[in-house]
Write a protein that holds these residues in place. Structure first.
Motif, PDB file in Angstrom:
ATOM      1  N   TRP A  55       0.821  -1.223   0.000  1.00 55.88           N
ATOM      2  CA  TRP A  55       0.000   0.000   0.000  1.00 55.88           C
ATOM      3  C   TRP A  55       0.848   1.264   0.000  1.00 55.88           C
ATOM      4  CZ3 TRP A  55      -4.415  -1.987  -1.144  1.00 55.88           C
ATOM      5  CH2 TRP A  55      -4.719  -3.270  -0.666  1.00 55.88           C
ATOM      6  N   ALA A  56       2.105   1.151   0.485  1.00 54.74           N
ATOM      7  CA  ALA A  56       3.017   2.301   0.509  1.00 54.74           C
ATOM      8  C   ALA A  56       2.303   3.569   0.958  1.00 54.74           C
ATOM      9  CB  ALA A  56       3.626   2.505  -0.874  1.00 54.74           C
ATOM     10  N   ASP A  57       1.607   3.461   2.082  1.00 57.26           N
ATOM     11  CA  ASP A  57       0.835   4.592   2.578  1.00 57.26           C
ATOM     12  C   ASP A  57       1.643   5.300   3.658  1.00 57.26           C
ATOM     13  OD1 ASP A  57      -0.909   6.185   4.117  1.00 57.26           O
ATOM     14  OD2 ASP A  57      -2.617   4.978   3.506  1.00 57.26           O
ATOM     15  N   PRO A  58       1.900   6.603   3.495  1.00 52.34           N
ATOM     16  CA  PRO A  58       2.733   7.316   4.477  1.00 52.34           C
ATOM     17  C   PRO A  58       2.007   7.666   5.778  1.00 52.34           C
ATOM     18  CG  PRO A  58       1.956   8.840   2.800  1.00 52.34           C
ATOM     19  CD  PRO A  58       1.454   7.471   2.396  1.00 52.34           C
ATOM     20  N   SER A  59       0.724   7.328   5.902  1.00 47.95           N
ATOM     21  CA  SER A  59      -0.038   7.759   7.082  1.00 47.95           C
ATOM     22  C   SER A  59       0.555   7.228   8.384  1.00 47.95           C
ATOM     23  CB  SER A  59      -1.491   7.275   6.988  1.00 47.95           C
ATOM     24  OG  SER A  59      -2.091   7.732   5.807  1.00 47.95           O
ATOM     25  N   GLU A  60       0.546   8.088   9.384  1.00 48.60           N
ATOM     26  CA  GLU A  60       0.904   7.690  10.755  1.00 48.60           C
ATOM     27  C   GLU A  60      -0.388   7.340  11.484  1.00 48.60           C
ATOM     28  OE1 GLU A  60       3.977   7.875  11.933  1.00 48.60           O
ATOM     29  OE2 GLU A  60       4.996   9.141  10.452  1.00 48.60           O
ATOM     30  N   PHE A  61      -0.253   6.748  12.666  1.00 49.59           N
ATOM     31  CA  PHE A  61      -1.404   6.423  13.504  1.00 49.59           C
ATOM     32  C   PHE A  61      -2.319   7.638  13.649  1.00 49.59           C
ATOM     33  CE2 PHE A  61      -3.784   5.789  17.383  1.00 49.59           C
ATOM     34  CZ  PHE A  61      -3.964   4.427  17.515  1.00 49.59           C
ATOM     35  N   ARG A  62      -1.700   8.782  13.951  1.00 50.00           N
ATOM     36  CA  ARG A  62      -2.504   9.978  14.237  1.00 50.00           C
ATOM     37  C   ARG A  62      -3.200  10.546  12.995  1.00 50.00           C
ATOM     38  NH1 ARG A  62       2.862  12.058  14.393  1.00 50.00           N
ATOM     39  NH2 ARG A  62       3.206  13.310  12.501  1.00 50.00           N
ATOM     40  N   ASP A  63      -2.795  10.092  11.790  1.00 54.26           N
ATOM     41  CA  ASP A  63      -3.465  10.554  10.566  1.00 54.26           C
ATOM     42  C   ASP A  63      -4.768   9.788  10.336  1.00 54.26           C
ATOM     43  OD1 ASP A  63      -1.363  12.296   9.915  1.00 54.26           O
ATOM     44  OD2 ASP A  63      -0.227  10.651   9.000  1.00 54.26           O
ATOM     45  N   ILE A  64      -4.906   8.642  11.006  1.00 54.70           N
ATOM     46  CA  ILE A  64      -6.079   7.793  10.773  1.00 54.70           C
ATOM     47  C   ILE A  64      -6.951   7.719  12.010  1.00 54.70           C
ATOM     48  CG2 ILE A  64      -6.809   5.427  10.247  1.00 54.70           C
ATOM     49  CD1 ILE A  64      -4.277   5.244   8.534  1.00 54.70           C
ATOM     50  N   PHE A  65      -6.315   7.529  13.167  1.00 57.64           N
ATOM     51  CA  PHE A  65      -7.073   7.389  14.404  1.00 57.64           C
ATOM     52  C   PHE A  65      -6.894   8.627  15.287  1.00 57.64           C
ATOM     53  CE2 PHE A  65      -5.900   2.981  13.172  1.00 57.64           C
ATOM     54  CZ  PHE A  65      -7.187   2.486  12.969  1.00 57.64           C
ATOM     55  N   ASP A  66      -7.886   8.861  16.133  1.00 54.84           N
ATOM     56  CA  ASP A  66      -7.832   9.959  17.094  1.00 54.84           C
ATOM     57  C   ASP A  66      -6.928   9.497  18.246  1.00 54.84           C
ATOM     58  OD1 ASP A  66      -8.320  11.689  19.219  1.00 54.84           O
ATOM     59  OD2 ASP A  66     -10.411  12.012  18.633  1.00 54.84           O
ATOM     60  N   VAL A  67      -5.667   9.891  18.186  1.00 57.38           N
ATOM     61  CA  VAL A  67      -4.663   9.335  19.101  1.00 57.38           C
ATOM     62  C   VAL A  67      -4.889   9.763  20.546  1.00 57.38           C
ATOM     63  CG1 VAL A  67      -2.906  11.113  18.670  1.00 57.38           C
ATOM     64  CG2 VAL A  67      -2.203   8.823  19.392  1.00 57.38           C
ATOM     65  N   ASP A  68      -5.329  10.997  20.760  1.00 60.93           N
ATOM     66  CA  ASP A  68      -5.537  11.453  22.143  1.00 60.93           C
ATOM     67  C   ASP A  68      -6.700  10.708  22.793  1.00 60.93           C
ATOM     68  OD1 ASP A  68      -3.407  13.315  22.171  1.00 60.93           O
ATOM     69  OD2 ASP A  68      -4.620  14.691  20.972  1.00 60.93           O
ATOM     70  N   TYR A  69      -7.748  10.476  22.015  1.00 61.69           N
ATOM     71  CA  TYR A  69      -8.886   9.721  22.537  1.00 61.69           C
ATOM     72  C   TYR A  69      -8.461   8.283  22.841  1.00 61.69           C
ATOM     73  CZ  TYR A  69     -13.382   7.483  23.063  1.00 61.69           C
ATOM     74  OH  TYR A  69     -14.424   6.755  23.574  1.00 61.69           O
ATOM     75  N   PHE A  70      -7.676   7.709  21.951  1.00 55.60           N
ATOM     76  CA  PHE A  70      -7.182   6.331  22.106  1.00 55.60           C
ATOM     77  C   PHE A  70      -6.449   6.191  23.444  1.00 55.60           C
ATOM     78  CE2 PHE A  70      -3.413   3.515  21.160  1.00 55.60           C
ATOM     79  CZ  PHE A  70      -4.087   2.314  21.032  1.00 55.60           C
ATOM     80  N   ILE A  71      -5.537   7.106  23.715  1.00 52.82           N
ATOM     81  CA  ILE A  71      -4.740   7.048  24.947  1.00 52.82           C
ATOM     82  C   ILE A  71      -5.623   7.269  26.180  1.00 52.82           C
ATOM     83  CG2 ILE A  71      -2.933   8.239  26.254  1.00 52.82           C
ATOM     84  CD1 ILE A  71      -1.545   8.787  23.507  1.00 52.82           C
ATOM     85  N   ALA A  72      -6.459   8.307  26.118  1.00 53.16           N
ATOM     86  CA  ALA A  72      -7.273   8.677  27.280  1.00 53.16           C
ATOM     87  C   ALA A  72      -8.319   7.613  27.601  1.00 53.16           C
ATOM     88  CB  ALA A  72      -7.953  10.023  27.030  1.00 53.16           C
ATOM     89  N   SER A  73      -8.935   7.033  26.563  1.00 53.12           N
ATOM     90  CA  SER A  73     -10.044   6.121  26.828  1.00 53.12           C
ATOM     91  C   SER A  73      -9.563   4.806  27.439  1.00 53.12           C
ATOM     92  CB  SER A  73     -10.827   5.847  25.545  1.00 53.12           C
ATOM     93  OG  SER A  73     -10.082   4.998  24.709  1.00 53.12           O
ATOM     94  N   LEU A  74      -8.261   4.520  27.306  1.00 60.59           N
ATOM     95  CA  LEU A  74      -7.750   3.256  27.848  1.00 60.59           C
ATOM     96  C   LEU A  74      -6.927   3.457  29.118  1.00 60.59           C
ATOM     97  CD1 LEU A  74      -6.757   1.676  24.437  1.00 60.59           C
ATOM     98  CD2 LEU A  74      -8.482   0.754  26.004  1.00 60.59           C
TER      99      LEU A  74
END
Length: 411
Positions: A55-74
């Motif tokens: 796929w050679a996709d340059p996206s980082e985690f934070r480009d696809i998922f809401d990283v702050d919500y991910f960290i806080a909700s867990l």
């Protein structure tokens, strides 16, 4: 629990992970790795996404998922950081990092006995492969529940992707019911699987050349006819058009194509678009809104994921990771209708209809009869000891996390 009386995490070290594969394979891996980190009492660094695969996709985690919500909700379960603490980060930058792939389909004792001692020894361990590294079955209930919690709650797409997804769904809803067809008929899929039914000789040669050009696709010599007969090929647009008609899907319903570019383009889509005039895709519904995402296949896949969850009916034409993860998520949302096609039977019926040994009425009633019990209704995963690849995938039917009717829980 993981948080001591004083509210301080017990920390055995740091776990770094690199996910491999497309968006949905990575999604399942993230759920698994959060769960592993929680049960080893280690700090997880936000997972790194695959940038090197097909796929050679340059996206980082934070480009696809809401990283702050991910960290806080867990945070009540596991400590997650965006990066290593400075001292350790420096060591890693100087090249001191132990990297390894965990064993596929392992249970949690493997991580306790093999992985935890290495984390304690090196302080930081990097897992460089994460696809299907945790078993489907035989895990404690709280582990299965945490995998679901990450999947269905902690992993939200970014506000931008969520907003676009809502707009696509809104546009579709205004025009009545819609079916999402996950039509796996892209060039790479056909080259990899060696399925050339309905392709011209030139196309078949082009697909074969592509397969030989990619060293990591191990299988080179493929008998397309035999593979199709065994139900191991993605259904063609022509075959799927017949199936939709046989299932009595109203020809005025919108058919949303969740996929990349269809191999053979208009010519191969003709049977489907003539049977179903309202065939749409994200590019036709949101021409201007998509410019930003266009070269990021994972962000485009995220959009398709959201639309797939919301559709009246979801029909995957092949079992990839997206088909399975969406199936499980739709079960979680109240067992929304997902048609799990019996491809082996379908190609047999199609061929009989095509050569005149089966009337349309018989074709249609056979397709209907064979799929009444394949609509994503509540069921238990099928367990096949020692054959994890062949049994039902956890994320396709995480029955431990679903509100099953009582008679099923008693099984």
């Amino acid at each position: 629990g993981i948080i001591c009386e004083s509210g301080i995490y017990k920390n055995n070290g740091y776990l770094m992970v690199s996910c491999n594969g497309g968006l949905n394979q990575m999604r399942a891996a993230i759920c698994d790795m959060v769960t592993v980190a929680r049960y080893l009492n280690v700090t997880l660094i936000v997972p790194e996404l695959d940038k090197t695969s097909f796929w050679a996709d340059p996206s980082e985690f934070r480009d696809i998922f809401d990283v702050d919500y991910f960290i806080a909700s867990l945070r009540d379960e596991v400590r997650i950081l965006k990066e290593l603490p400075p001292r350790l980060k420096k060591r890693v930058e100087q090249g001191y990092l132990r990297s390894m792939p965990p064993v596929s389909w392992s249970d949690i004792s493997y991580y306790h006995n093999q992985i935890l001692p290495m984390i304690k020894k090196y302080k930081v361990l990097h897992l460089n492969k994460t696809d299907a590294r945790l078993a489907n079955n035989g895990l404690p209930m709280e582990i299965q529940k945490l995998r679901c919690r990450v999947n269905f709650d902690a992993l939200r797409f970014t506000p931008e992707i969520e907003e676009l997804g809502r707009r696509v769904v809104q546009i579709l809803r205004q025009n009545g019911p819609f079916v999402v067809l996950h039509l796996r008929y892209e060039m790479d899929m056909l080259a990899f699987s060696g399925c050339t039914h309905g392709c011209s000789n030139e196309e078949a040669e082009e697909l074969t050349r592509m397969r030989y050009a990619y060293p990591w696709w191990k299988e080179k010599v493929i008998d397309s006819k035999a593979k199709r007969k065994d139900g191991l090929c993605p259904l063609t647009p022509e075959e799927i058009a017949m199936v939709l008609k046989a299932l009595d899907i109203d020809r005025h319903y919108q058919i949303y194509i969740a996929a990349g570019e269809i191999y053979g383009g208009q010519r191969r889509m003709a049977a489907l678009t003539s049977a179903y005039p309202n065939v749409v895709r994200k590019e036709t519904l949101l021409p201007s809104g998509l410019r930003f995402f266009q070269n990021h296949s994972s962000q485009m896949a995220a959009l398709d994921y959201m639309v797939s969850l919301e559709s009246d009916v979801f029909i995957p034409t092949y079992d990839g990771n997206m088909a399975k993860v969406v199936e499980g998520h739709r079960r979680y949302l109240g067992f929304k209708k997902t048609v799990l096609l019996d491809r082996k039977l379908i190609v047999e019926l199609v061929d009989e209809y095509k050569n005149g040994t089966l009337s349309w009425t018989d074709f249609s009633s056979s397709v209907k009869a064979s799929h009444t019990s394949r609509m994503g209704a509540p069921s238990r995963r099928q367990v096949i000891p020692d054959k994890p690849k062949e049994e039902d995938y956890f994320y396709a039917n995480p029955h431990e996390c679903l509100h099953q009717p009582d008679e099923l829980s008693a099984l």
